[in-house]
Design a protein around this motif. Structure first.
Motif, mmCIF file in Angstrom:
data_model
loop_
_atom_site.group_PDB
_atom_site.id
_atom_site.type_symbol
_atom_site.label_atom_id
_atom_site.label_comp_id
_atom_site.label_asym_id
_atom_site.label_seq_id
_atom_site.Cartn_x
_atom_site.Cartn_y
_atom_site.Cartn_z
ATOM 1 N N THR A 110 0.754 -1.136 0.080
ATOM 2 C CA THR A 110 0.167 -0.030 0.005
ATOM 3 C C THR A 110 1.096 1.252 0.009
ATOM 4 O OG1 THR A 110 -1.944 1.139 0.920
ATOM 5 C CG2 THR A 110 -0.236 0.040 2.490
ATOM 6 N N THR A 111 0.333 2.253 -0.691
ATOM 7 C CA THR A 111 1.012 3.763 -0.582
ATOM 8 C C THR A 111 -0.189 4.712 -0.579
ATOM 9 O OG1 THR A 111 2.666 5.055 -1.586
ATOM 10 C CG2 THR A 111 1.367 3.810 -3.135
ATOM 11 N N PHE A 112 0.069 5.731 0.143
ATOM 12 C CA PHE A 112 -1.101 6.866 0.094
ATOM 13 C C PHE A 112 -0.431 7.988 0.641
ATOM 14 C CE2 PHE A 112 -1.333 4.142 4.157
ATOM 15 C CZ PHE A 112 -1.405 5.343 5.117
ATOM 16 N N GLY A 113 -0.954 9.165 0.278
ATOM 17 C CA GLY A 113 -0.552 10.536 0.865
ATOM 18 C C GLY A 113 -1.308 10.447 2.315
ATOM 19 N N LEU A 114 -0.429 11.290 3.057
ATOM 20 C CA LEU A 114 -0.955 11.412 4.501
ATOM 21 C C LEU A 114 -2.073 12.319 4.351
ATOM 22 C CD1 LEU A 114 2.497 11.676 6.358
ATOM 23 C CD2 LEU A 114 1.180 9.517 5.909
ATOM 24 N N ARG A 118 -7.837 8.220 0.537
ATOM 25 C CA ARG A 118 -8.726 7.477 -0.473
ATOM 26 C C ARG A 118 -8.106 7.307 -1.727
ATOM 27 N NH1 ARG A 118 -12.154 12.761 -0.258
ATOM 28 N NH2 ARG A 118 -10.534 14.220 -1.186
ATOM 29 N N TYR A 119 -6.925 7.706 -1.885
ATOM 30 C CA TYR A 119 -6.197 7.618 -3.050
ATOM 31 C C TYR A 119 -5.029 6.626 -3.092
ATOM 32 C CZ TYR A 119 -8.590 12.015 -4.220
ATOM 33 O OH TYR A 119 -9.511 13.081 -4.386
ATOM 34 N N ARG A 120 -5.456 5.716 -2.132
ATOM 35 C CA ARG A 120 -4.337 4.562 -1.956
ATOM 36 C C ARG A 120 -4.141 3.719 -3.040
ATOM 37 N NH1 ARG A 120 -8.778 4.468 0.039
ATOM 38 N NH2 ARG A 120 -10.329 2.551 0.340
ATOM 39 N N GLU A 121 -2.972 3.208 -2.972
ATOM 40 C CA GLU A 121 -2.750 2.255 -4.144
ATOM 41 C C GLU A 121 -1.989 0.922 -3.694
ATOM 42 O OE1 GLU A 121 -0.469 4.295 -7.096
ATOM 43 O OE2 GLU A 121 -2.167 5.346 -7.762
ATOM 44 N N VAL A 132 -4.689 2.264 10.289
ATOM 45 C CA VAL A 132 -5.022 3.676 9.656
ATOM 46 C C VAL A 132 -5.962 4.361 10.411
ATOM 47 C CG1 VAL A 132 -5.630 4.910 7.587
ATOM 48 C CG2 VAL A 132 -3.981 3.165 7.479
ATOM 49 N N ARG A 133 -7.148 3.742 10.525
ATOM 50 C CA ARG A 133 -8.285 4.506 11.043
ATOM 51 C C ARG A 133 -7.833 4.679 12.708
ATOM 52 N NH1 ARG A 133 -12.981 0.879 8.559
ATOM 53 N NH2 ARG A 133 -13.565 2.636 6.929
ATOM 54 N N GLU A 134 -7.250 3.619 13.422
ATOM 55 C CA GLU A 134 -7.162 4.093 14.925
ATOM 56 C C GLU A 134 -5.945 5.072 14.969
ATOM 57 O OE1 GLU A 134 -5.035 1.356 18.238
ATOM 58 O OE2 GLU A 134 -6.351 0.600 17.250
ATOM 59 N N LEU A 135 -5.140 5.221 14.241
ATOM 60 C CA LEU A 135 -3.921 6.303 14.159
ATOM 61 C C LEU A 135 -4.611 7.735 13.395
ATOM 62 C CD1 LEU A 135 -1.209 4.021 13.269
ATOM 63 C CD2 LEU A 135 -1.605 5.280 15.492
ATOM 64 N N GLY A 136 -5.820 7.802 13.050
ATOM 65 C CA GLY A 136 -6.301 9.076 12.573
ATOM 66 C C GLY A 136 -5.939 9.406 11.107
ATOM 67 N N LEU A 137 -5.444 8.434 10.529
ATOM 68 C CA LEU A 137 -4.997 8.855 8.956
ATOM 69 C C LEU A 137 -5.919 8.467 7.973
ATOM 70 C CD1 LEU A 137 -1.431 7.272 9.358
ATOM 71 C CD2 LEU A 137 -2.159 9.551 9.399
ATOM 72 N N TYR A 138 -7.201 8.187 8.352
ATOM 73 C CA TYR A 138 -8.031 7.566 7.416
ATOM 74 C C TYR A 138 -9.013 8.683 6.635
ATOM 75 C CZ TYR A 138 -12.276 5.319 5.317
ATOM 76 O OH TYR A 138 -12.990 4.746 4.247
#
Length: 183
Positions: A110-114, A118-121, A132-138
């Motif tokens: 996975t890769t995504f902008g911080l 939603r633009y993950r690949e 990701v959700r637990e750490l507030g990055l979602y």
């Protein structure tokens, strides 16, 4: 879920942030490799000097590479050898860009902008979704400290923990100038 939190890595984020709040970092968490092995895989000779360099810190569960020239971010062929038979997570942040990347055994998971999950690949872009959700990055990533949260995610994904004590110890360092030339 459990594991590292943003508070656990706020100090590292602060270490790479200047007096006006601009963070510039490229940190790689590499599971199960020693600092010497990690440098060897990216063809960096310890003790060499250059304009750009990487420091390899022994950490619990592996190695953490701190790159002053960002070669390990921009040279795509570096993540693959680092992840062979193991895992590597990279957190990259500048005023222009910031992202998280996770490789497992030469596969981009996975890769995504911080600031744009939603633009993950990747081959399995939601593998780390619970963390990701637990750490507030979602959401939009504009939480309290998205860079510290991403560093905690890198720790969780790889099982590598870098403490202040690990960071305070001498690191193996070497020039990444030869890697810079490839991009």
């Amino acid at each position: 879920m459990g594991g590292a939190t943003a508070a656990d890595y706020a100090w590292l984020s602060d270490r790479w942030t200047d007096g006006v709040g601009t963070t510039q970092l490229c940190i790689n968490f590499v599971r199960d490799l020693s600092p010497a092995d990690a440098l060897r895989r990216i063809k960096v000779t310890s003790g060499t000097l250059g304009k750009f360099s990487v420091a390899a810190y022994a950490a619990q569960g592996g190695t953490v590479l701190a790159d002053t020239g960002w070669a390990t971010k921009y040279v795509t062929n570096v993540a693959e050898p680092l992840s062979l038979g193991t895992a590597v997570a990279t957190v990259f942040a500048t005023v222009e860009d910031s992202d998280f990347t996770f490789w497992l055994n030469e596969r981009l998971i996975t890769t995504f902008g911080l600031y744009g999950y939603r633009y993950r690949e990747g081959d399995d872009p939601d593998r780390l979704l619970a963390d990701v959700r637990e750490l507030g990055l979602y959401g939009d990533g504009y939480g309290e400290n998205p860079i510290a949260s991403a560093l905690a995610l890198a720790s969780r994904a790889t099982g590598v923990h870098l403490s202040r004590a690990h960071y305070a110890r001498p690191a193996l360092t070497g020039s990444t100038d030869h890697l810079q030339a490839t991009w």
